[in-house]
Design a protein around this motif. Structure first.
Motif, PDB file in Angstrom:
ATOM      1  N   THR A 275       0.834  -1.209   0.000  1.00 33.57           N
ATOM      2  CA  THR A 275       0.000   0.000   0.000  1.00 33.57           C
ATOM      3  C   THR A 275       0.867   1.256   0.000  1.00 33.57           C
ATOM      4  OG1 THR A 275      -1.941  -1.001   1.042  1.00 33.57           O
ATOM      5  CG2 THR A 275      -1.615   1.356   1.402  1.00 33.57           C
ATOM      6  N   CYS A 276       1.926   1.249   0.806  1.00 32.42           N
ATOM      7  CA  CYS A 276       2.837   2.402   0.836  1.00 32.42           C
ATOM      8  C   CYS A 276       3.491   2.621  -0.520  1.00 32.42           C
ATOM      9  CB  CYS A 276       3.900   2.208   1.916  1.00 32.42           C
ATOM     10  SG  CYS A 276       3.267   2.303   3.607  1.00 32.42           S
ATOM     11  N   ALA A 277       3.911   1.534  -1.168  1.00 34.18           N
ATOM     12  CA  ALA A 277       4.519   1.644  -2.491  1.00 34.18           C
ATOM     13  C   ALA A 277       3.518   2.182  -3.505  1.00 34.18           C
ATOM     14  CB  ALA A 277       5.051   0.283  -2.937  1.00 34.18           C
TER      15      ALA A 277
ATOM     16  N   LEU B 221      -8.294  -0.723   9.111  1.00 31.72           N
ATOM     17  CA  LEU B 221      -8.781   0.637   9.384  1.00 31.72           C
ATOM     18  C   LEU B 221      -7.738   1.434  10.169  1.00 31.72           C
ATOM     19  CD1 LEU B 221     -12.342   1.632  10.476  1.00 31.72           C
ATOM     20  CD2 LEU B 221     -10.395   2.445  11.809  1.00 31.72           C
ATOM     21  N   ILE B 222      -7.181   0.807  11.200  1.00 28.77           N
ATOM     22  CA  ILE B 222      -6.176   1.489  12.014  1.00 28.77           C
ATOM     23  C   ILE B 222      -4.935   1.806  11.183  1.00 28.77           C
ATOM     24  CG2 ILE B 222      -4.590   1.206  13.967  1.00 28.77           C
ATOM     25  CD1 ILE B 222      -6.830  -0.488  15.296  1.00 28.77           C
ATOM     26  N   ALA B 223      -4.521   0.866  10.341  1.00 28.19           N
ATOM     27  CA  ALA B 223      -3.326   1.074   9.517  1.00 28.19           C
ATOM     28  C   ALA B 223      -3.509   2.248   8.570  1.00 28.19           C
ATOM     29  CB  ALA B 223      -3.009  -0.204   8.734  1.00 28.19           C
ATOM     30  N   TYR B 224      -4.663   2.330   7.902  1.00 26.27           N
ATOM     31  CA  TYR B 224      -4.916   3.456   7.001  1.00 26.27           C
ATOM     32  C   TYR B 224      -4.943   4.771   7.776  1.00 26.27           C
ATOM     33  CZ  TYR B 224      -5.921   0.686   2.822  1.00 26.27           C
ATOM     34  OH  TYR B 224      -5.812  -0.132   1.719  1.00 26.27           O
ATOM     35  N   TYR B 225      -5.539   4.755   8.955  1.00 31.39           N
ATOM     36  CA  TYR B 225      -5.606   5.973   9.765  1.00 31.39           C
ATOM     37  C   TYR B 225      -4.208   6.440  10.163  1.00 31.39           C
ATOM     38  CZ  TYR B 225      -6.777   9.216  13.494  1.00 31.39           C
ATOM     39  OH  TYR B 225      -6.859  10.340  14.277  1.00 31.39           O
TER      40      TYR B 225
ATOM     41  N   ALA C 100      -0.615  10.124  10.781  1.00 30.27           N
ATOM     42  CA  ALA C 100       0.686  10.171  11.453  1.00 30.27           C
ATOM     43  C   ALA C 100       1.845  10.355  10.481  1.00 30.27           C
ATOM     44  CB  ALA C 100       0.909   8.895  12.268  1.00 30.27           C
ATOM     45  N   ILE C 101       1.590  10.179   9.175  1.00 33.28           N
ATOM     46  CA  ILE C 101       2.672  10.302   8.196  1.00 33.28           C
ATOM     47  C   ILE C 101       2.360  11.376   7.164  1.00 33.28           C
ATOM     48  CG2 ILE C 101       4.007   9.112   6.426  1.00 33.28           C
ATOM     49  CD1 ILE C 101       3.625   6.534   7.999  1.00 33.28           C
ATOM     50  N   VAL C 102       1.271  11.220   6.423  1.00 37.43           N
ATOM     51  CA  VAL C 102       0.970  12.152   5.333  1.00 37.43           C
ATOM     52  C   VAL C 102       0.704  13.557   5.851  1.00 37.43           C
ATOM     53  CG1 VAL C 102      -0.569  12.663   3.402  1.00 37.43           C
ATOM     54  CG2 VAL C 102       0.073  10.292   3.890  1.00 37.43           C
TER      55      VAL C 102
ATOM     56  N   TRP D 248      -3.649  20.150  -1.313  1.00 37.46           N
ATOM     57  CA  TRP D 248      -2.963  18.945  -1.777  1.00 37.46           C
ATOM     58  C   TRP D 248      -2.803  17.933  -0.645  1.00 37.46           C
ATOM     59  CZ3 TRP D 248      -1.649  16.030  -5.703  1.00 37.46           C
ATOM     60  CH2 TRP D 248      -1.661  16.563  -6.986  1.00 37.46           C
ATOM     61  N   GLY D 249      -2.675  18.416   0.591  1.00 37.58           N
ATOM     62  CA  GLY D 249      -2.613  17.495   1.725  1.00 37.58           C
ATOM     63  C   GLY D 249      -3.861  16.648   1.808  1.00 37.58           C
ATOM     64  N   ASN D 250      -5.027  17.293   1.664  1.00 35.35           N
ATOM     65  CA  ASN D 250      -6.288  16.549   1.674  1.00 35.35           C
ATOM     66  C   ASN D 250      -6.378  15.599   0.484  1.00 35.35           C
ATOM     67  OD1 ASN D 250      -7.256  17.820   4.001  1.00 35.35           O
ATOM     68  ND2 ASN D 250      -8.067  19.539   2.834  1.00 35.35           N
ATOM     69  N   LEU D 251      -5.897  16.068  -0.667  1.00 36.81           N
ATOM     70  CA  LEU D 251      -5.990  15.244  -1.872  1.00 36.81           C
ATOM     71  C   LEU D 251      -5.122  13.993  -1.759  1.00 36.81           C
ATOM     72  CD1 LEU D 251      -7.572  15.479  -4.492  1.00 36.81           C
ATOM     73  CD2 LEU D 251      -5.571  16.531  -5.547  1.00 36.81           C
ATOM     74  N   LEU D 252      -3.959  14.117  -1.135  1.00 37.76           N
ATOM     75  CA  LEU D 252      -3.085  12.951  -0.983  1.00 37.76           C
ATOM     76  C   LEU D 252      -3.668  11.941  -0.001  1.00 37.76           C
ATOM     77  CD1 LEU D 252       0.479  14.555  -1.032  1.00 37.76           C
ATOM     78  CD2 LEU D 252      -0.640  13.227  -2.832  1.00 37.76           C
ATOM     79  N   ILE D 253      -4.399  12.428   0.998  1.00 42.00           N
ATOM     80  CA  ILE D 253      -5.085  11.493   1.895  1.00 42.00           C
ATOM     81  C   ILE D 253      -6.165  10.740   1.125  1.00 42.00           C
ATOM     82  CG2 ILE D 253      -6.613  11.325   3.898  1.00 42.00           C
ATOM     83  CD1 ILE D 253      -4.995  13.581   5.170  1.00 42.00           C
ATOM     84  N   GLU D 254      -6.892  11.444   0.254  1.00 42.83           N
ATOM     85  CA  GLU D 254      -7.881  10.774  -0.581  1.00 42.83           C
ATOM     86  C   GLU D 254      -7.206   9.766  -1.510  1.00 42.83           C
ATOM     87  OE1 GLU D 254     -11.244  10.922  -0.527  1.00 42.83           O
ATOM     88  OE2 GLU D 254     -10.900  12.067   1.315  1.00 42.83           O
TER      89      GLU D 254
END
Length: 221
Positions: free
Chosen positions: A21-23, A192-196, A201-203, A148-154
């Motif tokens: 997922t990160c990749a 769910l926790i991993a995506y959150y 905590a990162i993006v 763009w921060g919001n867009l990258l989370i999407e």
């Protein structure tokens, strides 16, 4: 099954899916930012053909479903002789989709740069490309970073759809575990926790750090 036993048994599988997922997220982000910049600038071009290509791209990818685009790129393009491995099809679909939305952010941010900045750059006899690169674009980047921060989370959340073409990401692994164990709460709860964690905590901290860096470079911190 207790959550700690679940993590002990399936933690490696979940971790492997999280890394995929990160990749997918990182590669899709590169695609999205690149095409957003190209299409956003293209839509401001004086050349009709360039504006037309940028507009068609933006309208198609904003006006249709990401899921349909994913299926088209993976299942339909091979009918025209273009076959992509599922990993590539996944991040390209997500990146192209989000890039269409990002293009409008780029265009809007560039148009929001005060007119006086354009006139000052013109008075210095800079070429159009140098004016954009040295004066206009750095100021536009600072304006577009928060959205763009919001867009990258999407974008991150959108990568979950690549599991539908069997990319072994976090969601794919969660579905596989659930199918074999029927432990839905644990499987999808961990996902769910991993995506959150990835999003908050990162993006989000990274984008806020980038905003501060750009503000310092422009002397606005």
């Amino acid at each position: 099954m207790p959550i700690w036993d679940f993590i002990h048994t399936y933690g490696g599988q979940i971790l492997g899916g999280t890394l995929v997922t990160c990749a997918q997220f990182l590669l899709a982000s590169v695609v999205a930012i690149s095409v957003a910049l190209a299409a956003g600038l293209g839509k401001l071009s004086r050349h009709l053909a360039v504006r037309g290509v940028a507009t068609v791209y933006i309208e198609i990818f904003r006006g249709t479903s990401l899921l349909v685009q994913l299926y088209w790129i993976f299942f339909v393009l091979p009918l025209f002789g273009i076959t992509l491995e599922k990993f590539w099809a996944g991040f390209l679909s997500v990146g192209l989709n989000v890039g269409a939305y990002g293009a409008e952010l780029v265009r809007g941010a560039i148009r929001s740069v005060p007119k006086g900045q354009w006139e000052a750059a013109y008075a210095l006899s800079m070429s159009p490309s140098r004016r954009m690169r040295r004066i206009i674009l750095p100021q536009a980047v600072q304006l577009m970073l928060p959205p763009w921060g919001n867009l990258l989370i999407e974008l991150l959340k959108g990568t979950a759809l690549v599991s539908l073409i069997s990319v072994t990401d976090l969601m794919f692994q969660a579905k596989q575990i659930n199918a074999s164990t029927f432990l839905s709460a644990q499987s999808f709860g961990i996902a769910l926790i991993a995506y959150y964690v990835l999003a908050r905590a990162i993006v989000t901290p990274f984008m806020r750090w980038l905003e501060r860096v750009m503000a310092r470079r422009l002397g606005r911190a």
